[in-house]
Structure formats: structure tokens, C-alpha cells
Scaffold this motif. Structure first.
Motif, PDB file in Angstrom:
ATOM      1  N   ASP A   1     -45.910   6.058  80.593  1.00 27.26           N
ATOM      2  CA  ASP A   1     -46.965   6.234  79.901  1.00 27.26           C
ATOM      3  C   ASP A   1     -47.023   7.865  79.985  1.00 27.26           C
ATOM      4  O   ASP A   1     -48.102   8.567  79.465  1.00 27.26           O
ATOM      5  CB  ASP A   1     -48.358   5.817  80.181  1.00 27.26           C
ATOM      6  CG  ASP A   1     -48.371   4.263  79.536  1.00 27.26           C
ATOM      7  OD1 ASP A   1     -47.560   3.858  78.626  1.00 27.26           O
ATOM      8  OD2 ASP A   1     -48.999   3.640  80.045  1.00 27.26           O
TER       9      ASP A   1
ATOM     10  N   ARG B   1     -46.721   9.680  76.516  1.00 32.43           N
ATOM     11  CA  ARG B   1     -48.125   9.534  75.639  1.00 32.43           C
ATOM     12  C   ARG B   1     -49.068  10.796  76.247  1.00 32.43           C
ATOM     13  O   ARG B   1     -49.569  11.441  75.349  1.00 32.43           O
ATOM     14  CB  ARG B   1     -48.549   8.332  75.627  1.00 32.43           C
ATOM     15  CG  ARG B   1     -49.866   8.002  74.868  1.00 32.43           C
ATOM     16  CD  ARG B   1     -49.658   8.341  73.342  1.00 32.43           C
ATOM     17  NE  ARG B   1     -50.826   8.393  72.761  1.00 32.43           N
ATOM     18  CZ  ARG B   1     -51.027   8.368  71.524  1.00 32.43           C
ATOM     19  NH1 ARG B   1     -49.775   8.299  70.596  1.00 32.43           N
ATOM     20  NH2 ARG B   1     -52.067   8.580  70.836  1.00 32.43           N
TER      21      ARG B   1
ATOM     22  N   ASP C   1     -50.363  13.917  74.216  1.00 31.43           N
ATOM     23  CA  ASP C   1     -51.919  14.035  74.091  1.00 31.43           C
ATOM     24  C   ASP C   1     -52.281  15.491  74.621  1.00 31.43           C
ATOM     25  O   ASP C   1     -53.061  16.169  73.685  1.00 31.43           O
ATOM     26  CB  ASP C   1     -52.534  13.087  74.787  1.00 31.43           C
ATOM     27  CG  ASP C   1     -52.452  11.741  74.207  1.00 31.43           C
ATOM     28  OD1 ASP C   1     -52.068  11.570  72.965  1.00 31.43           O
ATOM     29  OD2 ASP C   1     -52.777  10.629  74.859  1.00 31.43           O
TER      30      ASP C   1
END
Length: 50
Positions: free
Chosen positions: A21, A24, A28
Motif C-alpha cells: 500500500d 497508494r 495520496d
């Protein structure tokens, strides 16, 4: 002088970034930084979530 972006670093580490992750989180953070600078516009926001 600041070093230029090297996409091969992310390409090489893509499987790890996606598995943990981190990809991501990186995305972000990039969006947050761009928004803080006032860079995004409503004109091209079809990719944005609700």
C-alpha cells in the motif's frame, strides 16, 4: 541543484509498492501536495473520487 525525477526507481519497485500500500500512500501524498499548491482544477477531475 535538485535531482530530476527518475521513473525507473518506481518501475523497479512497483510490485513492492503495490503489495504494501505504499503506492497508494505515495499517490495520496502527491495529490495532497499538489492541492496545497493550488495545482488541481475542476476541469480535469474525472479521475477523482466522490
Amino acid at each position: 541543484m535538485e535531482r530530476s525525477f527518475d521513473a525507473t526507481v518506481f518501475t523497479k519497485n512497483r510490485p513492492w509498492l503495490l503489495a504494501h500500500d505504499a503506492g497508494r500512500a505515495l499517490f495520496d501524498e502527491a495529490v495532497w501536495a499538489a492541492d496545497a499548491e493550488g495545482l488541481p482544477s475542476d476541469e480535469h477531475s474525472a479521475w477523482a473520487g466522490p
